[in-house]
Design an enzyme around this catalytic site. Sequence first.
Site, PDB file in Angstrom:
ATOM      1  N   CYS A  36       0.814  -1.223   0.000  1.00 56.31           N
ATOM      2  CA  CYS A  36       0.000   0.000   0.000  1.00 56.31           C
ATOM      3  C   CYS A  36       0.849   1.275   0.000  1.00 56.31           C
ATOM      4  CB  CYS A  36      -0.958  -0.006   1.187  1.00 56.31           C
ATOM      5  SG  CYS A  36      -2.049  -1.433   1.168  1.00 56.31           S
ATOM      6  N   HIS A  86      -3.209   7.268   2.980  1.00 57.04           N
ATOM      7  CA  HIS A  86      -3.607   5.992   2.395  1.00 57.04           C
ATOM      8  C   HIS A  86      -4.904   5.555   3.087  1.00 57.04           C
ATOM      9  CE1 HIS A  86      -3.950   1.921   1.256  1.00 57.04           C
ATOM     10  NE2 HIS A  86      -3.584   1.444   2.435  1.00 57.04           N
ATOM     11  N   ASN A 138     -10.111  -0.224   0.782  1.00 58.65           N
ATOM     12  CA  ASN A 138      -8.655  -0.088   0.639  1.00 58.65           C
ATOM     13  C   ASN A 138      -8.236  -0.591  -0.749  1.00 58.65           C
ATOM     14  OD1 ASN A 138      -5.885  -0.318   0.744  1.00 58.65           O
ATOM     15  ND2 ASN A 138      -5.817  -1.208   2.789  1.00 58.65           N
TER      16      ASN A 138
HETATM   17  N1  COA Z   1     -17.375  -8.819  11.096  1.00 56.77           N
HETATM   18  C1  COA Z   1     -17.621  -9.167  12.387  1.00 56.77           C
HETATM   19  N2  COA Z   1     -16.636  -9.490  13.226  1.00 56.77           N
HETATM   20  C2  COA Z   1     -15.375  -9.481  12.758  1.00 56.77           C
HETATM   21  C3  COA Z   1     -15.060  -9.124  11.434  1.00 56.77           C
HETATM   22  C4  COA Z   1     -16.130  -8.788  10.597  1.00 56.77           C
HETATM   23  N3  COA Z   1     -15.946  -8.441   9.298  1.00 56.77           N
HETATM   24  N4  COA Z   1     -13.728  -9.179  11.266  1.00 56.77           N
HETATM   25  C5  COA Z   1     -13.199  -9.551  12.440  1.00 56.77           C
HETATM   26  N5  COA Z   1     -14.199  -9.739  13.345  1.00 56.77           N
HETATM   27  C6  COA Z   1     -14.132 -10.175  14.739  1.00 56.77           C
HETATM   28  C7  COA Z   1     -12.833 -10.881  15.096  1.00 56.77           C
HETATM   29  O1  COA Z   1     -12.873 -12.229  14.643  1.00 56.77           O
HETATM   30  C8  COA Z   1     -12.842 -10.756  16.595  1.00 56.77           C
HETATM   31  O2  COA Z   1     -13.663 -11.745  17.112  1.00 56.77           O
HETATM   32  P1  COA Z   1     -13.263 -12.514  18.491  1.00 56.77           P
HETATM   33  O3  COA Z   1     -13.200 -11.431  19.517  1.00 56.77           O
HETATM   34  O4  COA Z   1     -14.360 -13.472  18.649  1.00 56.77           O
HETATM   35  O5  COA Z   1     -11.922 -13.141  18.205  1.00 56.77           O
HETATM   36  C9  COA Z   1     -13.508  -9.401  16.824  1.00 56.77           C
HETATM   37  O6  COA Z   1     -14.155  -9.063  15.589  1.00 56.77           O
HETATM   38  C10 COA Z   1     -12.566  -8.296  17.196  1.00 56.77           C
HETATM   39  O7  COA Z   1     -11.444  -8.389  16.334  1.00 56.77           O
HETATM   40  P2  COA Z   1     -10.348  -7.284  16.284  1.00 56.77           P
HETATM   41  O8  COA Z   1      -9.247  -7.742  15.388  1.00 56.77           O
HETATM   42  O9  COA Z   1     -10.024  -6.875  17.697  1.00 56.77           O
HETATM   43  O10 COA Z   1     -11.198  -6.125  15.608  1.00 56.77           O
HETATM   44  P3  COA Z   1     -10.693  -4.707  15.256  1.00 56.77           P
HETATM   45  O11 COA Z   1     -11.526  -3.694  15.924  1.00 56.77           O
HETATM   46  O12 COA Z   1      -9.204  -4.615  15.404  1.00 56.77           O
HETATM   47  O13 COA Z   1     -11.015  -4.626  13.693  1.00 56.77           O
HETATM   48  C11 COA Z   1      -9.893  -4.836  11.616  1.00 56.77           C
HETATM   49  C12 COA Z   1     -10.491  -5.573  12.802  1.00 56.77           C
HETATM   50  C13 COA Z   1      -9.336  -5.868  10.641  1.00 56.77           C
HETATM   51  C14 COA Z   1     -10.988  -4.026  10.946  1.00 56.77           C
HETATM   52  C15 COA Z   1      -8.757  -3.881  12.123  1.00 56.77           C
HETATM   53  O14 COA Z   1      -7.886  -4.611  12.954  1.00 56.77           O
HETATM   54  C16 COA Z   1      -7.981  -3.245  11.041  1.00 56.77           C
HETATM   55  O15 COA Z   1      -8.512  -2.508  10.217  1.00 56.77           O
HETATM   56  N6  COA Z   1      -6.625  -3.444  11.009  1.00 56.77           N
HETATM   57  C17 COA Z   1      -5.785  -2.851  10.000  1.00 56.77           C
HETATM   58  C18 COA Z   1      -5.918  -3.636   8.735  1.00 56.77           C
HETATM   59  C19 COA Z   1      -5.363  -2.888   7.549  1.00 56.77           C
HETATM   60  O16 COA Z   1      -5.541  -1.726   7.439  1.00 56.77           O
HETATM   61  N7  COA Z   1      -4.725  -3.616   6.639  1.00 56.77           N
HETATM   62  C20 COA Z   1      -4.192  -3.054   5.454  1.00 56.77           C
HETATM   63  C21 COA Z   1      -3.000  -2.237   5.755  1.00 56.77           C
HETATM   64  S1  COA Z   1      -2.523  -1.279   4.368  1.00 56.77           S
END
Ligand code: COA
Length: 310
Positions: free
Chosen positions: A115, A240, A270
């Site tokens: 990215c 980004h 994204n």
């Molecule tokens: N819908 C519902 N629940 C979801 C889900 C979805 N689409 N995706 C993940 N979860 C769940 C997880 O499985 C977890 O469940 P658990 O507690 O039973 O294990 C719970 O939600 C919390 O997960 P967590 O990882 O703490 O959530 P979060 O608030 O961190 O959000 C992301 C998850 C992926 C949205 C977030 O971590 C994120 O955006 N990270 C950066 C990713 C990114 O930008 N990548 C590209 C970089 S360029």
Amino acid sequence: MIRQPATIVASAAYLPPNRVPNAHFEGYLDTSDAWIFERTGIKERRWADDTMSTSDMGLMAAQKALEKAGITPRDIDLLLVATMTPDQPLPSTAALIQSKLDGCKAPAMDISAACSGYLYGLSVAKAYIESGMYQNILLIGCEKMTQVVDPLDRSTVILFGDGAGASVIKAGGKGLRIDRIVLGLDGHLNHALFIPQSGKMKMLGQEIFKTAIQRGVETIEFLLHQEKIAIEEIDHLVFHQANLRIIQNIQKRFNVPSEKIPTSIDFTANTSAASIPILLESIPHQENQRYLSVAFGAGFTYAGAIFTSL
Ligand code: COA
């Protein structure tokens, strides 16, 4: 000899027509529109169909950018393509786009920095132009993320979209003068976001989330320090587009008003290397404004740039 500063004279975007709202995932994954929107700021994304490749999208954005810049494919001295979703391993996506750009004879290469790819590519363009080697560079960020995400992984499939953005960078001219670019890489975090040789993307979401905020803040502080300016002197913060909460966390640290932070995450999700040129196209041109751009992604790569509009 006085060299002309590298300047982005035009940027353009291409998004495939198929809109996929969050509700699409409710049918087959344990997720909801509300969860996705609250945790990411995404409402919908565009998906390319089977007939459209990464290079097809890149070509569409490139043609628009060339037209805006008033130059033809024949005028391009170098073609750079930032992508993590090439059409195929060989030849490069840049070579494929060159063959589709009528009359283009430029050398061409891909840049793989996830990215951060657009800003990494911009640093290459700046170095070539300011060394005097080339005058007109076409930089494309294009991604077909749907070819690398696992449709059954709810933590990644909701985050990404397909699309392309392209910029023409010239020696001098009117546009965004590239004042400074900084690049970085935390190689020890390469396990946090990767695509195995055969298989789909794997991600440690929280690790990426925290590192993106930390490196984003540090990159902004570094650029401001190097340019000897205050955050108040920045007119547009061009992030980004990965997750609105990452952007808002960084925004809070610097107390920047939302009007200075254009976003597209709600309708593009994204789009990796395409996200910054897609945003650049949307900002109306006004002279004497300062832009600060920040990107981060797998690697863990990060990058920042400062532009002044002329
Ligand atoms: N819908 C519902 N629940 C979801 C889900 C979805 N689409 N995706 C993940 N979860 C769940 C997880 O499985 C977890 O469940 P658990 O507690 O039973 O294990 C719970 O939600 C919390 O997960 P967590 O990882 O703490 O959530 P979060 O608030 O961190 O959000 C992301 C998850 C992926 C949205 C977030 O971590 C994120 O955006 N990270 C950066 C990713 C990114 O930008 N990548 C590209 C970089 S360029």
